[in-house]
Design a protein around this motif. Structure first.
Motif, PDB file in Angstrom:
ATOM      1  N   GLU A 292      -2.156  -4.522   3.945  1.00 18.61           N
ATOM      2  CA  GLU A 292      -0.881  -4.114   3.620  1.00 18.61           C
ATOM      3  C   GLU A 292      -0.634  -4.101   2.153  1.00 18.61           C
ATOM      4  O   GLU A 292       0.269  -3.463   1.863  1.00 18.61           O
ATOM      5  CB  GLU A 292       0.165  -4.858   4.272  1.00 18.61           C
ATOM      6  CG  GLU A 292       0.240  -4.746   5.757  1.00 18.61           C
ATOM      7  CD  GLU A 292       1.142  -5.436   6.490  1.00 18.61           C
ATOM      8  OE1 GLU A 292       1.855  -6.107   5.871  1.00 18.61           O
ATOM      9  OE2 GLU A 292       0.959  -5.812   7.850  1.00 18.61           O
TER      10      GLU A 292
ATOM     11  N   GLU B  47      -3.586   6.757 -10.511  1.00 15.33           N
ATOM     12  CA  GLU B  47      -2.992   6.010  -9.442  1.00 15.33           C
ATOM     13  C   GLU B  47      -2.016   5.342 -10.196  1.00 15.33           C
ATOM     14  O   GLU B  47      -2.016   4.711 -11.285  1.00 15.33           O
ATOM     15  CB  GLU B  47      -4.073   5.084  -8.863  1.00 15.33           C
ATOM     16  CG  GLU B  47      -4.963   5.615  -7.687  1.00 15.33           C
ATOM     17  CD  GLU B  47      -5.841   4.536  -7.085  1.00 15.33           C
ATOM     18  OE1 GLU B  47      -6.084   4.687  -5.967  1.00 15.33           O
ATOM     19  OE2 GLU B  47      -6.324   3.617  -7.795  1.00 15.33           O
TER      20      GLU B  47
ATOM     21  N   ALA C  47       8.852   1.951  -2.698  1.00 19.20           N
ATOM     22  CA  ALA C  47       7.819   2.347  -1.479  1.00 19.20           C
ATOM     23  C   ALA C  47       8.275   3.053  -0.413  1.00 19.20           C
ATOM     24  O   ALA C  47       9.712   3.060  -0.294  1.00 19.20           O
ATOM     25  CB  ALA C  47       7.457   0.829  -0.868  1.00 19.20           C
TER      26      ALA C  47
ATOM     27  N   ARG D  92      12.603   0.108  -1.141  1.00 19.47           N
ATOM     28  CA  ARG D  92      12.570   1.340  -0.404  1.00 19.47           C
ATOM     29  C   ARG D  92      13.704   2.003  -0.897  1.00 19.47           C
ATOM     30  O   ARG D  92      15.032   1.305  -0.864  1.00 19.47           O
ATOM     31  CB  ARG D  92      12.691   1.075   0.931  1.00 19.47           C
ATOM     32  CG  ARG D  92      11.282   0.461   1.550  1.00 19.47           C
ATOM     33  CD  ARG D  92      11.284   0.317   3.101  1.00 19.47           C
ATOM     34  NE  ARG D  92      10.229  -0.244   3.443  1.00 19.47           N
ATOM     35  CZ  ARG D  92       9.064   0.258   4.289  1.00 19.47           C
ATOM     36  NH1 ARG D  92       9.427   1.537   4.596  1.00 19.47           N
ATOM     37  NH2 ARG D  92       8.133  -0.389   4.624  1.00 19.47           N
TER      38      ARG D  92
ATOM     39  N   ILE E 173       6.971   9.362  -1.085  1.00 19.33           N
ATOM     40  CA  ILE E 173       6.480   8.783  -2.281  1.00 19.33           C
ATOM     41  C   ILE E 173       5.492  10.101  -3.068  1.00 19.33           C
ATOM     42  O   ILE E 173       5.690  10.224  -4.148  1.00 19.33           O
ATOM     43  CB  ILE E 173       5.465   7.699  -2.283  1.00 19.33           C
ATOM     44  CG1 ILE E 173       6.547   6.585  -1.593  1.00 19.33           C
ATOM     45  CG2 ILE E 173       4.903   6.966  -3.521  1.00 19.33           C
ATOM     46  CD1 ILE E 173       7.480   6.200  -2.384  1.00 19.33           C
ATOM     47  N   ARG E 174       4.784  10.646  -2.491  1.00 17.28           N
ATOM     48  CA  ARG E 174       3.949  11.923  -2.959  1.00 17.28           C
ATOM     49  C   ARG E 174       4.817  12.794  -3.742  1.00 17.28           C
ATOM     50  O   ARG E 174       4.616  13.418  -4.686  1.00 17.28           O
ATOM     51  CB  ARG E 174       3.033  12.478  -1.860  1.00 17.28           C
ATOM     52  CG  ARG E 174       2.026  13.417  -2.462  1.00 17.28           C
ATOM     53  CD  ARG E 174       0.931  12.845  -3.277  1.00 17.28           C
ATOM     54  NE  ARG E 174       0.004  13.982  -3.630  1.00 17.28           N
ATOM     55  CZ  ARG E 174      -0.476  14.069  -4.830  1.00 17.28           C
ATOM     56  NH1 ARG E 174      -0.408  12.911  -5.664  1.00 17.28           N
ATOM     57  NH2 ARG E 174      -1.200  14.910  -5.242  1.00 17.28           N
TER      58      ARG E 174
ATOM     59  N   ILE F 280       0.811  -1.265   0.062  1.00 18.09           N
ATOM     60  CA  ILE F 280      -0.051  -0.012  -0.131  1.00 18.09           C
ATOM     61  C   ILE F 280       0.786   1.579  -0.003  1.00 18.09           C
ATOM     62  O   ILE F 280       0.394   2.250  -0.827  1.00 18.09           O
ATOM     63  CB  ILE F 280      -0.906  -0.015   1.180  1.00 18.09           C
ATOM     64  CG1 ILE F 280      -2.034  -1.100   0.853  1.00 18.09           C
ATOM     65  CG2 ILE F 280      -1.625   1.589   1.555  1.00 18.09           C
ATOM     66  CD1 ILE F 280      -2.870  -1.339   2.143  1.00 18.09           C
ATOM     67  N   ILE F 281       2.269   1.054   0.697  1.00 24.22           N
ATOM     68  CA  ILE F 281       2.869   2.521   0.792  1.00 24.22           C
ATOM     69  C   ILE F 281       3.549   2.561  -0.294  1.00 24.22           C
ATOM     70  O   ILE F 281       4.447   3.568  -0.714  1.00 24.22           O
ATOM     71  CB  ILE F 281       3.764   2.140   2.140  1.00 24.22           C
ATOM     72  CG1 ILE F 281       4.866   1.174   1.696  1.00 24.22           C
ATOM     73  CG2 ILE F 281       3.331   2.264   3.294  1.00 24.22           C
ATOM     74  CD1 ILE F 281       5.990   0.809   2.665  1.00 24.22           C
TER      75      ILE F 281
ATOM     76  N   THR G 161       0.419   5.929  -5.245  1.00 21.23           N
ATOM     77  CA  THR G 161       0.493   7.277  -5.277  1.00 21.23           C
ATOM     78  C   THR G 161      -0.463   7.721  -6.406  1.00 21.23           C
ATOM     79  O   THR G 161      -0.792   6.843  -7.168  1.00 21.23           O
ATOM     80  CB  THR G 161       1.898   7.958  -5.102  1.00 21.23           C
ATOM     81  OG1 THR G 161       1.639   9.295  -4.920  1.00 21.23           O
ATOM     82  CG2 THR G 161       2.549   7.895  -6.514  1.00 21.23           C
TER      83      THR G 161
ATOM     84  N   PRO H 187       7.480   6.175   3.103  1.00 23.26           N
ATOM     85  CA  PRO H 187       6.548   7.046   3.807  1.00 23.26           C
ATOM     86  C   PRO H 187       5.678   7.904   2.813  1.00 23.26           C
ATOM     87  O   PRO H 187       6.160   7.996   1.600  1.00 23.26           O
ATOM     88  CB  PRO H 187       7.182   7.957   4.494  1.00 23.26           C
ATOM     89  CG  PRO H 187       8.613   7.215   4.883  1.00 23.26           C
ATOM     90  CD  PRO H 187       8.777   6.377   3.541  1.00 23.26           C
ATOM     91  N   TYR H 188       4.545   7.967   3.072  1.00 21.15           N
ATOM     92  CA  TYR H 188       3.589   8.655   2.285  1.00 21.15           C
ATOM     93  C   TYR H 188       3.997   9.905   1.421  1.00 21.15           C
ATOM     94  O   TYR H 188       3.967   9.969   0.246  1.00 21.15           O
ATOM     95  CB  TYR H 188       2.144   8.927   2.791  1.00 21.15           C
ATOM     96  CG  TYR H 188       1.258   9.922   1.980  1.00 21.15           C
ATOM     97  CD1 TYR H 188       0.612   9.113   1.151  1.00 21.15           C
ATOM     98  CD2 TYR H 188       1.040  11.272   2.244  1.00 21.15           C
ATOM     99  CE1 TYR H 188      -0.664  10.045   0.237  1.00 21.15           C
ATOM    100  CE2 TYR H 188       0.353  11.827   1.563  1.00 21.15           C
ATOM    101  CZ  TYR H 188      -0.470  11.424   0.298  1.00 21.15           C
ATOM    102  OH  TYR H 188      -1.284  12.441  -0.230  1.00 21.15           O
ATOM    103  N   GLN H 189       4.414  10.939   2.165  1.00 20.08           N
ATOM    104  CA  GLN H 189       5.054  12.033   1.769  1.00 20.08           C
ATOM    105  C   GLN H 189       6.266  11.873   0.883  1.00 20.08           C
ATOM    106  O   GLN H 189       6.260  12.777  -0.179  1.00 20.08           O
ATOM    107  CB  GLN H 189       5.277  13.037   3.053  1.00 20.08           C
ATOM    108  CG  GLN H 189       5.420  14.623   2.615  1.00 20.08           C
ATOM    109  CD  GLN H 189       3.954  14.964   1.781  1.00 20.08           C
ATOM    110  OE1 GLN H 189       3.010  14.844   2.488  1.00 20.08           O
ATOM    111  NE2 GLN H 189       4.259  15.722   0.670  1.00 20.08           N
TER     112      GLN H 189
END
Length: 134
Positions: free
Chosen positions: A77, A54, A93, A128, A99-100, A13-14, A17, A95-97
């Protein structure tokens, strides 16, 4: 539990984006070698509206490239990927920010947390990444 699927390709999921996906308009292209004045003026209509896609960043030769994906079943997950990623692709993959904020063409390298998520059916390899500046 709402659904199950055997041999599904999955991504963390991580890794997923959203990016703006601006469709190419044919309104400003010259017709027959000449361009009409009214065609050169952008029109604020729905055909030129920005849409979001997406996707994930796939790593090739240390460079992250955004690829749109179509997801299916969502787990706690992982997401099932129906289109856009293939078995063995290395995806970014994190942390959200992070990847964003990741930009197309950014150089990345594996971090110490890199792992292989192939333990559950088919999966793309998780990567990662640490962003290289310069």
């Amino acid at each position: 539990m709402t659904d199950t699927r055997k041999q599904a390709l999955a991504i963390p999921i991580i890794a997923l984006t959203v990016r703006e996906n601006t469709p190419v308009s044919t309104e400003t292209k010259p017709a027959g070698g000449t361009q009409r004045a009214e065609a050169a003026t952008p029109r604020p209509d729905s055909s030129r509206a920005k849409k979001e896609a997406e996707g994930v960043f796939i790593v090739h030769n240390g460079v992250a490239t955004f690829h749109a994906v179509k997801v299916g079943i969502a787990g706690e997950e992982h997401f099932e990927v129906v289109e856009g990623v293939h078995q063995g692709d290395t995806i970014v993959a994190g942390p959200y920010q992070a990847i964003r904020d990741l930009k197309e063409g950014t150089h990345v390298k594996p971090s110490r947390e890199s792992g292989d998520t192939t333990s559950r059916g088919g999966a793309a390899r998780e990567h990662r990444a640490a962003v290289s500046h310069g």
